[in-house]
Design a protein around this motif. Sequence first.
Motif, PDB file in Angstrom:
ATOM      1  N   GLU A   1       0.820  -1.211   0.000  1.00  0.00           N
ATOM      2  CA  GLU A   1       0.000   0.000   0.000  1.00  0.00           C
ATOM      3  C   GLU A   1       0.858   1.267   0.000  1.00  0.00           C
ATOM      4  O   GLU A   1       0.427   2.307  -0.468  1.00  0.00           O
ATOM      5  CB  GLU A   1      -0.927   0.027   1.232  1.00  0.00           C
ATOM      6  CG  GLU A   1      -1.999  -1.038   1.232  1.00  0.00           C
ATOM      7  CD  GLU A   1      -1.529  -2.374   1.802  1.00  0.00           C
ATOM      8  OE1 GLU A   1      -2.354  -3.286   1.908  1.00  0.00           O
ATOM      9  OE2 GLU A   1      -0.332  -2.509   2.159  1.00  0.00           O
ATOM     10  N   TYR A   2       2.075   1.184   0.509  1.00  0.00           N
ATOM     11  CA  TYR A   2       2.929   2.355   0.713  1.00  0.00           C
ATOM     12  C   TYR A   2       3.934   2.616  -0.411  1.00  0.00           C
ATOM     13  O   TYR A   2       4.583   3.662  -0.409  1.00  0.00           O
ATOM     14  CB  TYR A   2       3.696   2.212   2.029  1.00  0.00           C
ATOM     15  CG  TYR A   2       2.783   2.148   3.218  1.00  0.00           C
ATOM     16  CD1 TYR A   2       2.308   3.306   3.818  1.00  0.00           C
ATOM     17  CD2 TYR A   2       2.381   0.926   3.741  1.00  0.00           C
ATOM     18  CE1 TYR A   2       1.449   3.250   4.909  1.00  0.00           C
ATOM     19  CE2 TYR A   2       1.525   0.862   4.830  1.00  0.00           C
ATOM     20  CZ  TYR A   2       1.058   2.027   5.412  1.00  0.00           C
ATOM     21  OH  TYR A   2       0.209   1.966   6.482  1.00  0.00           O
TER      22      TYR A   2
ATOM     23  N   TRP B   1      -1.070   5.764   2.385  1.00  0.00           N
ATOM     24  CA  TRP B   1      -1.116   4.767   1.321  1.00  0.00           C
ATOM     25  C   TRP B   1      -1.020   5.444  -0.039  1.00  0.00           C
ATOM     26  O   TRP B   1      -1.604   6.493  -0.277  1.00  0.00           O
ATOM     27  CB  TRP B   1      -2.409   3.972   1.368  1.00  0.00           C
ATOM     28  CG  TRP B   1      -2.514   3.014   2.507  1.00  0.00           C
ATOM     29  CD1 TRP B   1      -1.604   2.796   3.495  1.00  0.00           C
ATOM     30  CD2 TRP B   1      -3.617   2.164   2.782  1.00  0.00           C
ATOM     31  NE1 TRP B   1      -2.064   1.851   4.369  1.00  0.00           N
ATOM     32  CE2 TRP B   1      -3.303   1.444   3.952  1.00  0.00           C
ATOM     33  CE3 TRP B   1      -4.833   1.944   2.166  1.00  0.00           C
ATOM     34  CZ2 TRP B   1      -4.177   0.512   4.507  1.00  0.00           C
ATOM     35  CZ3 TRP B   1      -5.700   1.024   2.713  1.00  0.00           C
ATOM     36  CH2 TRP B   1      -5.371   0.305   3.873  1.00  0.00           C
TER      37      TRP B   1
ATOM     38  N   HIS C   1      -4.367   1.531  -3.240  1.00  0.00           N
ATOM     39  CA  HIS C   1      -5.521   0.873  -2.635  1.00  0.00           C
ATOM     40  C   HIS C   1      -6.283   0.239  -3.796  1.00  0.00           C
ATOM     41  O   HIS C   1      -7.224   0.799  -4.328  1.00  0.00           O
ATOM     42  CB  HIS C   1      -6.372   1.882  -1.859  1.00  0.00           C
ATOM     43  CG  HIS C   1      -7.430   1.229  -1.035  1.00  0.00           C
ATOM     44  ND1 HIS C   1      -8.711   1.710  -1.008  1.00  0.00           N
ATOM     45  CD2 HIS C   1      -7.405   0.158  -0.220  1.00  0.00           C
ATOM     46  CE1 HIS C   1      -9.438   0.962  -0.202  1.00  0.00           C
ATOM     47  NE2 HIS C   1      -8.665   0.010   0.282  1.00  0.00           N
TER      48      HIS C   1
END
Length: 146
Positions: free
Chosen positions: A60-61, A101, A104
Amino acid sequence: MADIGCGDMKFEQALQAGGLVVEYHAFDLHPQHPRVRPFDANTQPLPAHFDLLVMLGVTEYLSDLPASLARFAPATRLGLFSHVVSELSSHQPGRIAELGWRNHLSSGEFESVCERSGWQAVDSVLTANGRTRIWLLRGRGANAGP
């Protein structure tokens, strides 16, 4: 195995508790233990070939998920990746921004990014929280020597 984003190495502890012995290599952007090597998954290639790459709570990062995954695929036989999938979570854009994030994705989008980046989906399961999926993927290093 390489554990990217290992935090305080809880995954190694879980393996040991299950009686599994592996050659565990810990990597994190912000090391929390002396055995953890500093590693930026956004920019760095893996320092060696690994039979298993684990990235739990990391995808997500990543600022350029396809590029990071493409860098890791040639040096990896198998990958174990988690992702909070959009079709099962109720995170709104504001919350996603708060979390920091950059990705997604839906399950299909995540699999598509993985495939375009050199990974082949083998299997996936939904975690008990009902919003995170964990994939077992085959990297391009699957046919490489040890």
